[in-house]
Design an enzyme around this catalytic site. Sequence first.
Site, PDB file in Angstrom:
ATOM      1  CB  CYS A   1      -0.970   0.093   1.227  1.00 26.25           C
ATOM      2  SG  CYS A   1      -0.198  -0.380   2.755  1.00 26.25           S
TER       3      CYS A   1
ATOM      4  CG  HIS B   1      -5.429  -0.838   1.556  1.00 30.23           C
ATOM      5  ND1 HIS B   1      -5.511   0.415   2.249  1.00 30.23           N
ATOM      6  CD2 HIS B   1      -4.146  -1.427   2.184  1.00 30.23           C
ATOM      7  CE1 HIS B   1      -4.497   0.659   3.017  1.00 30.23           C
ATOM      8  NE2 HIS B   1      -3.736  -0.441   3.026  1.00 30.23           N
TER       9      HIS B   1
ATOM     10  CG  ASP C   1      -8.070   2.379   0.785  1.00 34.25           C
ATOM     11  OD1 ASP C   1      -6.989   1.906   0.707  1.00 34.25           O
ATOM     12  OD2 ASP C   1      -9.188   2.326   1.764  1.00 34.25           O
TER      13      ASP C   1
END
Length: 579
Positions: free
Chosen positions: A412, A538, A536
């Site tokens: 990440c 992820h 994000d």
Amino acid sequence: MYISCKRLSKLDTNEPTGCLYGLMYDGTLLVVGLSLEFFENEQKTYRQLLLQLPAEVELCGVIKFSETLSIESKPKEIFQDVDITDNPLFIVISKDKQIKAHFLVHDKFEETNYEVLQPEELWKQFIHVRLNTVLPLTCEATIAGVKNIMQNKRKKIASGQVSFHIDGTSIYLFGVASDVGVTGTSTEANIGELMDSLGPEQSSKKKKHSINKVEIVPVNLVLKTTKDMLSDKLVKTAVKMMTTQRKPAFCISMPLRVDTLAMIHRNTKLSELYTVLVEAACRSLRLLEHVLLEQLGQEGIGDGAGLRLPETFHFLPPEIGHFITRIVPKGIPDESMESDRRSLHEQLSLPQDRPIFRRGNAYTSNSAKLINPHEAIPVQPVKPDVAVALVRGRYTYHHYMQDNFNDDGWGCAYRSMQTIFSWFRFQGYSTNDIPTHRDIQQCLVNIGDKPSSFLGSKQWIGSTEVMFCLETILGVQSRIIFANTGSELLSYTPELVHHFERHGSPIMIGGGVLAHTILGVEYNSVTNDTRYLILDPHYTGVDDVTVVVSKGWCGWKNSDFWNKTAHYNLCLPQTKPAI
């Protein structure tokens, strides 16, 4: 009359006079841009700028920063150059930013009302046509030789002997040399209908991948060959005379790429598009000629041997809201062309502390990754007492599983860093390729931060490693903020607001085992609440902007998004003043 130039009331300038640029449709004038006019050395700099604007956008009037309606002799000359309308526009902006618009009718100013056209409405009503073609260029490596061949090319295109083909369709547009105006569709069809008919599957694919509001129709040019033997004989005779009566000159031979834009209303008939494309091609040829002549005038390029191929770039700076085209010699570094860009910044009244017209800033609609997914988030109405500061410029969204690389569970921070790298590329600060996970690991091994066993591993990295890589690869300094808890992050809100207003770059934040990218903050001074615009990394799905936004992979999060007990480190990449 409509004004789509939002900057009019916000301009802060010491210059007394400027030019207005606009286009006519259905008898209505739409003002799209402006420039400051310095009247130096008797040069009319707006004439060169006009070539850099999309075809159909023309000089339409004068803007004056003053309290009075009087107009001096030099700006009066601008009115004489206005061809788009018989009644040039004259806008006066007072010190308190009050705007009054007038048309010049029979040498008298008549005040007129106007409406402001929002950018969203502008892009709904107007389409850009992009003509992209290659013309062969062979001529003497002299200023006269280049001027002559370029004039001939403009004449040929303007003579109606060429045709245009709209890419992806069977539609051809023909000039006066042909009996047929349009083939492949009805002569009454307009450009908006064509765009709508290009196939729902194509538009749904585009919507999936793009939040881009600008529609561009690609067109190419088809040269007609002539079989006229007489003209062939004339050419041979001319060549013979040239070689016998003068010293033989060095020769230029290069493929000349004509890449040019026109801005038209959706209701424009396809049959009217031919003359627009001719004008667009001629503007491009004049810009190309300017770049070639500038090079021929330089020391050491007199024989044409060091002549560089001209490259075309289109820019759509949000600060001005319309396209500007720049043609530059290939291979010349951006740093060497700073003075040209500085002049353009001054002329367009743009900030002098950040790049806007470097190659990396150029507009692109084709990207394998999502560009600026946060722009697809529905805009909330502006509330009093709420300050919003956002990332400035473009970036690409990097997340787990992209590029056929499985980093699910550990990559990440690498992905967040790739997003930051993309921002520096898009803003023109760097031409470096976005590093892969291995490139990032290699960099950390090279500087001694990690052992050689780190290379090829699945080990996490954090904010400090991101800082090291930005400095080593890009020469970018970063500021690190440490927060002992998620709750403590709230106390840093003013610093985050300042960061986005001053630098505008994405922020990487790492805490516990997770890393995210912060694209903006919203601060309510009454309730003391802060919301964070989060990208994000992820996410593991396909690059579909609708899914990314609707499922919250890019969206606003309240302060309880952060773990109350985890430590957080933030990496705030800093920018240096540059043009």
